[in-house]
Scaffold this motif. Sequence first.
Motif, short mmCIF file in Angstrom:
data_model
loop_
_atom_site.label_atom_id
_atom_site.label_comp_id
_atom_site.label_asym_id
_atom_site.label_seq_id
_atom_site.Cartn_x
_atom_site.Cartn_y
_atom_site.Cartn_z
N LEU A 38 0.54 -0.77 0.03
CA LEU A 38 -0.09 -0.11 -0.25
C LEU A 38 0.74 0.90 -0.13
CD1 LEU A 38 -2.55 -0.08 -0.48
CD2 LEU A 38 -3.14 0.79 2.63
N LEU A 39 2.33 1.16 0.81
CA LEU A 39 2.76 1.91 0.64
C LEU A 39 3.60 2.70 -0.42
CD1 LEU A 39 3.85 4.90 2.93
CD2 LEU A 39 5.93 3.06 3.21
N ALA A 40 4.06 1.84 -0.98
CA ALA A 40 4.40 1.78 -2.57
C ALA A 40 3.10 2.46 -3.68
CB ALA A 40 5.30 0.01 -2.96
N GLU A 41 1.91 2.05 -3.36
CA GLU A 41 1.19 1.98 -4.38
C GLU A 41 0.69 4.06 -4.02
OE1 GLU A 41 -2.82 1.31 -5.77
OE2 GLU A 41 -2.14 -0.31 -4.78
N MET A 42 1.03 4.40 -2.60
CA MET A 42 1.05 5.36 -2.85
C MET A 42 2.43 6.31 -3.83
SD MET A 42 -0.02 7.45 1.22
CE MET A 42 1.61 7.13 1.60
N LYS A 43 3.35 6.36 -3.07
CA LYS A 43 4.24 6.96 -3.64
C LYS A 43 4.42 7.00 -4.78
CE LYS A 43 7.06 5.53 -0.26
NZ LYS A 43 8.56 4.94 0.39
N GLU A 44 3.61 5.64 -5.38
CA GLU A 44 3.33 5.64 -7.14
C GLU A 44 2.35 6.53 -7.92
OE1 GLU A 44 1.31 1.80 -10.14
OE2 GLU A 44 2.27 1.61 -8.68
N LYS A 45 1.35 6.55 -6.65
CA LYS A 45 0.16 7.50 -7.76
C LYS A 45 0.19 8.91 -6.51
CE LYS A 45 -2.65 3.03 -8.27
NZ LYS A 45 -3.45 3.34 -9.93
N LYS A 46 1.38 9.38 -6.06
CA LYS A 46 1.51 10.15 -5.17
C LYS A 46 0.57 11.34 -6.00
CE LYS A 46 4.69 13.42 -2.74
NZ LYS A 46 6.41 13.34 -2.26
N ALA A 47 1.64 11.76 -6.97
CA ALA A 47 0.76 13.16 -8.08
C ALA A 47 -0.57 13.08 -7.44
CB ALA A 47 1.28 13.60 -9.19
N ASP A 48 -1.34 12.13 -7.83
CA ASP A 48 -2.71 11.77 -8.86
C ASP A 48 -3.37 12.26 -7.07
OD1 ASP A 48 -2.48 11.59 -11.23
OD2 ASP A 48 -2.36 9.75 -10.99
#
Length: 119
Positions: A38-48
């Motif tokens: 979940l943390l990795a996905e949050m970093k991936e979608k940070k701009a959105d």
Amino acid sequence: MMLLTFFEELRGRNIRLDLDDKGNIRVIGPRDRMDAALLAEMKEKKADIVQWLRSKKRVSRPEIQVAPQHSDYAPTSFAQQRLWFVDQLAGSVPYNMPGAWRIRGTFDEQVAERALHRI
């Protein structure tokens, strides 16, 4: 995972995201429920995520409008309006009930004054 699905996953884990004053993502809730995926996905979608949180803040917190001043008088409170209505309806007799007491025996004025102040 789409952004909507990501936020639903966070909500299911009782985690909220918010922006701090500098525009950084702030995690609100139990951090132990946030796993590495979940943390990795949050970093991936940070701009959105940041863009969505900024748009959410604009929608949910409208600018406060100053009420125009129509007169020199402040508006009355609901309690003041009720008192005015009762006075117009039946007079202010229930609010002004004069009375007297007859006291027999010794009277200590200081004790009586303290008692009335306490009430």
